[in-house]
Design a protein around this motif. Structure first.
Motif, short mmCIF file in Angstrom:
data_model
loop_
_atom_site.label_atom_id
_atom_site.label_comp_id
_atom_site.label_asym_id
_atom_site.label_seq_id
_atom_site.Cartn_x
_atom_site.Cartn_y
_atom_site.Cartn_z
N ASN A 184 19.60 45.11 29.89
CA ASN A 184 20.84 45.90 29.70
C ASN A 184 21.58 45.37 30.80
O ASN A 184 21.41 44.31 31.45
N GLU A 185 23.07 45.53 30.55
CA GLU A 185 24.02 44.98 31.26
C GLU A 185 24.02 44.84 32.79
O GLU A 185 24.09 43.67 33.35
N LYS A 186 23.53 45.81 33.18
CA LYS A 186 23.33 46.14 34.69
C LYS A 186 22.50 44.81 35.36
O LYS A 186 22.67 44.29 36.29
N ILE A 187 21.36 44.52 34.43
CA ILE A 187 20.65 43.66 35.16
C ILE A 187 21.04 42.35 34.43
O ILE A 187 21.13 41.09 35.18
N ARG A 188 21.72 42.02 33.30
CA ARG A 188 22.14 40.61 32.91
C ARG A 188 23.14 40.10 33.57
O ARG A 188 23.27 38.98 34.09
N LYS A 189 24.07 41.23 34.33
CA LYS A 189 25.20 40.51 34.98
C LYS A 189 24.74 39.95 36.58
O LYS A 189 25.42 39.27 37.34
N GLU A 190 23.42 40.32 36.73
CA GLU A 190 22.80 39.79 37.99
C GLU A 190 22.47 38.48 37.92
O GLU A 190 22.28 37.91 38.96
N VAL A 191 22.17 37.79 36.67
CA VAL A 191 21.69 36.61 36.47
C VAL A 191 22.68 35.74 35.85
O VAL A 191 23.38 35.95 34.85
N ILE A 192 22.87 34.47 36.48
CA ILE A 192 23.86 33.54 36.49
C ILE A 192 23.03 32.48 35.70
O ILE A 192 22.34 31.78 36.51
N PHE A 193 22.99 31.91 34.38
CA PHE A 193 22.36 30.71 33.79
C PHE A 193 23.27 29.81 33.83
O PHE A 193 24.33 29.68 33.74
N ARG A 194 22.60 28.50 34.31
CA ARG A 194 23.17 27.21 34.23
C ARG A 194 22.40 26.27 33.84
O ARG A 194 21.27 26.29 34.40
N ARG A 195 22.81 25.00 33.24
CA ARG A 195 21.97 23.87 33.18
C ARG A 195 22.25 23.09 34.25
O ARG A 195 23.17 22.63 34.84
N PHE A 196 20.94 22.66 34.83
CA PHE A 196 20.98 21.83 35.95
C PHE A 196 19.73 21.06 36.02
O PHE A 196 18.52 21.52 35.71
#
Ligand SMILES: C[S@@+](CC[C@H](N)C(=O)[O-])C[C@H]1O[C@@H](n2cnc3c(N)ncnc32)[C@H](O)[C@@H]1O
Length: 269
Positions: A184-196
């Motif tokens: 759900n959106e609420k949880i998704r927006k807590e996680v920031i995916f980045r390539r590193f």
């Protein structure tokens, strides 16, 4: 397509180790199993020809595809639940006393997202209605673009959600059909995916972290690479912060200033 020679294998393994820290010297079967068909289908005549293409590709795309093929992205929700219990019972209560209402967490080697999403669920469930007063964004990084894309999509087979508590499956995910659910959106927006790439000499993060998870990633690194990385984690951690590593890994006392708290849990005093 010609069979790989010993020299070609060593050259490829050294390139991967130098650039990404992953040591595949004893994984000849895995390397060939995952690359042979791809290289042949893409019209290369030998491993040398393919290697030459990788090394000279300035876009980084070829290297990225190579990594997507060679990295082991195995992960699952609630993996090593001792960490999530410790987070709920020790880490969050300790930091919840702070006045800044800001908690910085890094899932380093997050693979396809199950680890950072589990973190986000534990945090949401811990804070409850007070969560909206807190900034607890989770930075989720990996070297594999394919894994990150799957994490960003946030769609998982229903059969892989069994480890999550029943109420969370309905609260934090929605079924898209009989086979899949989406975060759900609420949880998704807590996680920031980045390539590193964890091999990067410097970490481009302005603020220090309260909690870093680097679980089941360093198993592929040699001792020097691992020690180096752990010390960079230490430098980028707030005093009192915690490092979680995989339960099959360990840090010895002379490797860093981290203090052992419990199996696979270390603290910066
Ligand atoms: C086995 S998964 C572990 C996932 C998760 N942390 C867990 O414990 O379930 C290991 C991950 O480390 C990533 N990895 C390996 N070398 C890396 C590097 N040099 N930089 C960033 N990520 C790397 C791989 O792409 C893979 O997704």
């Amino acid at each position: 397509m010609k069979a790989i020679t010993d020299r070609e294998f060593i050259e490829l393994v050294q390139f991967i180790k130098q650039n990404f820290g992953i040591n595949l010297a004893h994984k000849r079967g895995l390397v060939l199993g995952r690359l042979y068909n791809y290289i042949e289908q893409n019209g290369f005549d030998s491993f040398s020809e393919y290697f030459h293409y990788i090394v000279n590709d300035r876009t980084g795309k070829a290297g990225s595809i190579l990594l997507n093929k060679l990295t082991t992205n195995h992960t699952y929700f609630m993996r090593e639940p001792q960490h999530f219990n410790f987070l709920e019972q020790v880490v969050l209560p300790a930091f919840a006393k702070g006045a800044s209402k800001d908690l910085r967490i890094w899932s380093a080697g997050c693979s396809t997202g199950e680890e950072p999403y589990t973190l986000a669920m534990v945090i949401d469930s811990f804070f409850g209605v007070a969560k909206c007063q807190w900034d607890t964004k989770i930075l989720a990084t990996d070297i594999s673009t394919a894994a990150l894309e799957r994490g960003q999509r946030g769609v998982y087979p229903n059969s892989q959600l069994n480890e999550l508590p029943d109420p969370w499956r309905t609260k934090y995910l929605s079924k898209t059909d009989d086979e899949y659910s989406v975060i759900n959106e609420k949880i998704r927006k807590e996680v920031i995916f980045r390539r590193f790439n964890l091999m990067n000499a410097t970490f481009p993060f302005k603020k220090k972290f309260h909690l870093i998870l680097c679980r089941n990633v360093m198993i592929y690194f040699d001792a020097d690479t691992k020690r180096n990385l752990v010390n960079r984690f230490y430098d980028h951690m707030e005093p009192g912060g915690y490092l979680f590593i995989g339960h099959s890994e360990a840090l010895s006392r002379h490797e860093s200033n981290y203090v052992f708290v419990a199996p696979a849990i270390y603290r910066k005093e």
